[in-house]
Design a protein around this motif. Sequence first.
Motif, short mmCIF file in Angstrom:
data_model
loop_
_atom_site.label_atom_id
_atom_site.label_comp_id
_atom_site.label_asym_id
_atom_site.label_seq_id
_atom_site.Cartn_x
_atom_site.Cartn_y
_atom_site.Cartn_z
N ARG A 102 -64.74 115.71 26.91
CA ARG A 102 -64.98 114.75 27.97
C ARG A 102 -65.56 113.45 27.43
NH1 ARG A 102 -65.35 116.06 33.16
NH2 ARG A 102 -67.15 114.70 33.48
N GLN A 139 -65.31 106.90 36.66
CA GLN A 139 -64.39 107.16 35.56
C GLN A 139 -64.73 108.47 34.85
OE1 GLN A 139 -62.24 104.35 32.27
NE2 GLN A 139 -64.36 103.92 32.72
N SER A 181 -63.56 111.45 37.12
CA SER A 181 -62.11 111.67 37.17
C SER A 181 -61.49 111.82 35.78
CB SER A 181 -61.44 110.51 37.89
OG SER A 181 -61.59 109.30 37.16
N GLN A 182 -62.23 111.42 34.75
CA GLN A 182 -61.70 111.40 33.39
C GLN A 182 -60.38 110.64 33.34
OE1 GLN A 182 -63.25 112.78 30.27
NE2 GLN A 182 -64.83 112.28 31.80
N ASP A 183 -60.37 109.51 34.05
CA ASP A 183 -59.18 108.68 34.11
C ASP A 183 -59.60 107.23 34.28
OD1 ASP A 183 -56.43 108.16 34.18
OD2 ASP A 183 -56.42 108.14 36.37
N GLY A 184 -59.07 106.36 33.45
CA GLY A 184 -59.43 104.96 33.52
C GLY A 184 -59.23 104.29 32.17
N VAL A 198 -61.36 105.82 29.25
CA VAL A 198 -60.85 107.11 28.79
C VAL A 198 -59.58 106.90 27.96
CG1 VAL A 198 -59.93 109.33 29.54
CG2 VAL A 198 -61.86 108.31 30.76
N GLU A 199 -58.72 106.02 28.44
CA GLU A 199 -57.47 105.76 27.72
C GLU A 199 -57.73 105.15 26.35
OE1 GLU A 199 -53.55 103.00 28.52
OE2 GLU A 199 -54.40 104.12 30.22
N ARG A 212 -59.14 107.83 24.01
CA ARG A 212 -58.15 108.85 23.63
C ARG A 212 -57.09 108.31 22.67
NH1 ARG A 212 -57.26 111.67 29.59
NH2 ARG A 212 -59.14 113.00 29.53
N ARG A 267 -52.52 102.22 39.30
CA ARG A 267 -52.99 102.71 38.01
C ARG A 267 -54.46 103.12 38.13
NH1 ARG A 267 -52.72 99.08 32.44
NH2 ARG A 267 -52.91 100.79 30.93
N TRP A 268 -54.79 104.32 37.71
CA TRP A 268 -56.16 104.85 37.77
C TRP A 268 -56.73 104.71 39.19
CZ3 TRP A 268 -56.82 100.37 34.06
CH2 TRP A 268 -56.24 100.65 32.81
N TYR A 278 -60.58 105.11 39.73
CA TYR A 278 -61.27 104.02 39.03
C TYR A 278 -61.10 102.71 39.79
CZ TYR A 278 -62.31 100.56 35.45
OH TYR A 278 -62.84 99.49 34.77
#
Length: 223
Positions: A27, A45, A48-51, A54-55, A58, A74-75, A78
Amino acid sequence: MLDELAERVTSVLGLLGSGVSLHKGERLEVVTAVDSRIAAVELAQQDSQDGPCVEAARTGRVVSVDDLSIDVDRWPNYQRAARQAGVLAVASLPMRLAGRTVGALNLYSENRRQWSTEDLAAATVMADMATAYLINASEQRRQVELNEQLQHALDARVIIEQAKGMVATRQQISVELAYERIRAHARRRNATVRAVAEAIVRLGLQPAQDAPGDDPTGPQHEA
């Protein structure tokens, strides 16, 4: 250091705010943010582990959006938090050192903003400095912990050796048999060998003379 990074980059680039998130297992979790509105965006963010943060963390690549209102799909989680905070543009920079990504630095603007190469380069320099500090501090902490573990093991060995010698002398047995009696006593009491050894050295404990391996016919048992 990360608080200072967020405050400094916000001031230098004239941002609405900024935040830092770091990897914790699989995470990405918020570490710091300037100010409370940005903290709410960072936490959304994280949940949801999305945004973009995070991108960026990763992929190891910079993620920048000049106008969040253009790509509203998108997201989605977020985006909702960003709108509520008054954020219109965002850029996320991976925090890396020697090919290792440890997190991301996030830049927030309340206006539509075309993120310039100069802005991103300045933020990257500050992020790299903070990352180097983090890595060095982590390595130093691991070294301290290792030294503490080694010292603990050495202290345990010393006290056990002292206890073996005292039991061997008191009961007139070999050092090997003394250790067996100490270990058997620890098993019976559900204690560690070190704890029993400390009781022998400091409190005068005498372990029972019926440890496994004692020879009831030999002179050691008689002692």
